[in-house]
Write an enzyme that holds these catalytic residues in place. Structure first.
Site, PDB file in Angstrom:
ATOM      1  N   ARG A   1       1.250  -0.620  -0.487  1.00 30.67           N
ATOM      2  CA  ARG A   1      -0.139   0.418  -0.318  1.00 30.67           C
ATOM      3  C   ARG A   1       0.945   0.659  -0.021  1.00 30.67           C
ATOM      4  O   ARG A   1       2.132   1.202   0.136  1.00 30.67           O
ATOM      5  CB  ARG A   1      -1.209  -0.251   0.613  1.00 30.67           C
ATOM      6  CG  ARG A   1      -0.863  -0.527   2.075  1.00 30.67           C
ATOM      7  CD  ARG A   1       0.341   0.083   3.529  1.00 30.67           C
ATOM      8  NE  ARG A   1      -0.101   1.352   3.456  1.00 30.67           N
ATOM      9  CZ  ARG A   1       1.149   2.280   3.395  1.00 30.67           C
ATOM     10  NH1 ARG A   1       2.752   1.886   4.043  1.00 30.67           N
ATOM     11  NH2 ARG A   1       0.903   3.463   3.828  1.00 30.67           N
ATOM     12  N   GLY A   2      -0.094   2.258   0.190  1.00 30.62           N
ATOM     13  CA  GLY A   2       0.673   3.591  -0.044  1.00 30.62           C
ATOM     14  C   GLY A   2       1.313   4.332  -1.852  1.00 30.62           C
ATOM     15  O   GLY A   2       1.500   3.116  -2.593  1.00 30.62           O
TER      16      GLY A   2
ATOM     17  N   ARG B   1      -7.003  -0.224  -6.651  1.00 27.20           N
ATOM     18  CA  ARG B   1      -7.211   0.279  -5.192  1.00 27.20           C
ATOM     19  C   ARG B   1      -7.914   1.431  -6.440  1.00 27.20           C
ATOM     20  O   ARG B   1      -7.312   1.983  -7.572  1.00 27.20           O
ATOM     21  CB  ARG B   1      -6.578   0.606  -4.650  1.00 27.20           C
ATOM     22  CG  ARG B   1      -6.816  -0.501  -3.220  1.00 27.20           C
ATOM     23  CD  ARG B   1      -6.069  -0.269  -2.079  1.00 27.20           C
ATOM     24  NE  ARG B   1      -6.304   0.833  -1.546  1.00 27.20           N
ATOM     25  CZ  ARG B   1      -5.575   1.194  -0.180  1.00 27.20           C
ATOM     26  NH1 ARG B   1      -4.699   0.878  -0.426  1.00 27.20           N
ATOM     27  NH2 ARG B   1      -6.323   2.326   0.492  1.00 27.20           N
TER      28      ARG B   1
ATOM     29  N   ASP C   1      -2.468  10.963  -1.665  1.00 21.82           N
ATOM     30  CA  ASP C   1      -2.182   9.688  -2.307  1.00 21.82           C
ATOM     31  C   ASP C   1      -3.169  10.448  -4.174  1.00 21.82           C
ATOM     32  O   ASP C   1      -3.362   9.735  -4.990  1.00 21.82           O
ATOM     33  CB  ASP C   1      -3.643   8.818  -1.875  1.00 21.82           C
ATOM     34  CG  ASP C   1      -3.210   7.463  -0.939  1.00 21.82           C
ATOM     35  OD1 ASP C   1      -3.245   8.786   0.007  1.00 21.82           O
ATOM     36  OD2 ASP C   1      -3.100   6.258  -1.305  1.00 21.82           O
TER      37      ASP C   1
HETATM   38  O1  MRU Z   1      -4.372   2.719   2.886  1.00 19.65           O
HETATM   39  P1  MRU Z   1      -3.259   3.373   2.091  1.00 19.65           P
HETATM   40  O2  MRU Z   1      -2.389   2.635   3.104  1.00 19.65           O
HETATM   41  O3  MRU Z   1      -2.720   2.792   1.299  1.00 19.65           O
HETATM   42  O4  MRU Z   1      -2.980   4.760   2.235  1.00 19.65           O
HETATM   43  C1  MRU Z   1      -1.413   5.647   2.233  1.00 19.65           C
HETATM   44  C2  MRU Z   1      -2.041   6.683   2.471  1.00 19.65           C
HETATM   45  O5  MRU Z   1      -2.722   7.602   2.284  1.00 19.65           O
HETATM   46  C3  MRU Z   1      -0.210   7.220   3.624  1.00 19.65           C
HETATM   47  O6  MRU Z   1      -1.108   8.030   3.847  1.00 19.65           O
HETATM   48  C4  MRU Z   1       0.104   8.040   2.005  1.00 19.65           C
HETATM   49  O7  MRU Z   1       0.489   9.356   2.682  1.00 19.65           O
HETATM   50  C5  MRU Z   1      -0.180   8.342   0.361  1.00 19.65           C
HETATM   51  S1  MRU Z   1       1.008   7.082   0.741  1.00 19.65           S
HETATM   52  C6  MRU Z   1       3.294   7.824   0.599  1.00 19.65           C
END
Ligand code: MRU
Length: 381
Positions: free
Chosen positions: A88-89, A129, A278
């Site tokens: 994720r990320g 996603r 994101d």
């Molecule tokens: O649901 P996730 O864990 O994929 O969400 C990721 C995020 O929102 C992170 O906080 C992030 O800031 C973005 S990716 C570096």
């Protein structure tokens, strides 16, 4: 398709969904005790890699209890790993998108897919996603090289994916430098106290991290006092992942409940909040992990900067405003449970938006590898 032999047990797994299905995945390592004993720095590890015949992921659902890997060589298993947050990320998902095309091409050659079938399977990866723009961006960047799934096309796609990964890591170091420069010019207190939300570290990227890249740079310059890491309910990316990264690098930090963030900020314990993103809309609105908006509102009230650190690949000029960003609505069970144990009564329903949108007027600075934009002052991407 790989077997599932060697998968680590699920004991102690945080409540981030069930174990992945066995199809196309194999465990490539069990618990790494060096981590627990502080012998490994987070810079030694990569969330996403190409392992010769498969994509290799750190299984983030198991952290911090267990450091284990997944080797994935088929599309459905990869989509499941993305939806279940094994990986994720946003920037890490960009790498998964690009390498996911290689996975699809290899599977297509093994199973004799037509060009149409290959296109359908690649699209499954692209749509796994919806909120992080990097996933589709990673697919789209290599798609022109597919060349009908030929071996030459496969080589070209793999080279382009590896290039994307190297660029992301290098870009994160630049984000760290630019972000630290901006913060040290803007914040007078030394050393600086930082709040972050969710995980925007090496685990969320191809290496080093975006928001945590800035934190690491401040720390390396001797300018960081402490990080307040919001635990980030419901899946605890803050306490499970960010704190794990900070502990590995011996960066002083507290984990706090998300509900503490407003009083920590307004109460004067924090000089700057730094988060990742994101998707950044053309008007400067920013989608990030749910809870980011509350942090931004508290920063505005306290008069401290709210800084967003993200690569240029997270900027989405095709999305006009935050209202046009699709916020992923996840299974309500994730909210109703903690660590796999139900904590709400039977009959309660969970409401589980995974992201929120912070309006541009609350974003003091957007730091990319190329520039710092003072968004709330009118500098738009
Ligand atoms: O649901 P996730 O864990 O994929 O969400 C990721 C995020 O929102 C992170 O906080 C992030 O800031 C973005 S990716 C570096």
């Amino acid at each position: 398709m790989s077997g599932a032999g060697g998968m680590p047990g699920a004991g102690g797994m945080p409540g981030a969904g069930g174990m992945p299905g066995a199809g196309g995945m194999s465990g490539a390592g069990g618990m790494d005790s060096r981590w627990q004993h502080g012998g490994m720095r987070s810079d030694d590890l990569r969330a996403v890699e190409w392992a010769g015949a498969a994509i290799r992921l750190i299984d983030q659902r198991l952290l911090p209890v267990r450091l284990a890997y997944l080797n994935i060589d088929d599309v459905d298993a990869l989509v499941e790993a993305v939806r279940g947050l094994a990986v994720r990320g946003a920037p890490a998902l960009g790498a998964v998108g690009a390498l996911g095309v290689v996975v699809a091409m290899r599977q297509g050659r093994r199973q004799g897919w037509s060009a149409d079938r290959l296109a359908v399977e690649i699209d499954k990866v692209r749509r796994a996603r919806p909120t992080a723009v990097n996933l589709a961006w990673g697919v789209d960047r290599v798609l022109p090289l597919v060349a009908g799934g030929t071996p030459a096309g496969q080589d070209a796609v793999l080279s382009a994916a590896l290039e994307l990964i190297a660029e992301d890591e290098a870009g994160n170091h630049e984000i760290g430098r630019l972000g630290a420069d901006w913060i040290l010019a803007r914040v007078s207190r030394r050393p600086v106290r930082v709040l972050t939300h969710c995980n925007a570290g090496f685990l969320a990227t191809c290496g080093w991290g975006t928001a945590l890249g800035v934190v690491r740079e401040l720390h390396a310059r001797g300018a960081l006092e402490v990080v307040y890491a919001d635990e980030t309910r419901p899946l605890l990316q803050g306490s499970r992942l960010t704190a794990w990264e900070l502990a590995a690098d011996a960066i002083p930090h507290f984990v706090q409940a998300d509900a503490a963030a407003a009083s920590t900020i307004v109460g004067g314990l924090v000089d700057v909040a730094i988060i990742g993103a994101d998707r950044v809309a053309a008007n400067g609105d920013i989608a990030n992990k749910v809870g980011s908006l509350g942090v931004a509102l508290a920063c505005q009230d306290a008069g401290i900067p709210f800084v967003v650190a993200a690569p240029e690949s997270t900027l989405d000029p095709a999305t006009a405003t935050g209202a046009d960003i699709q916020v992923e609505l996840r299974d309500g069970e994730e909210v109703l449970c903690v660590g796999g144990v139900r904590v709400a009564p039977e009959g309660s329903r969970g409401f589980n938006p995974a992201f929120d949108v912070t309006p541009a007027r609350l974003v003091t600075a957007l730091v990319t590898q190329a520039r710092v934009l003072e968004v709330s002052a009118g500098q738009l991407p």
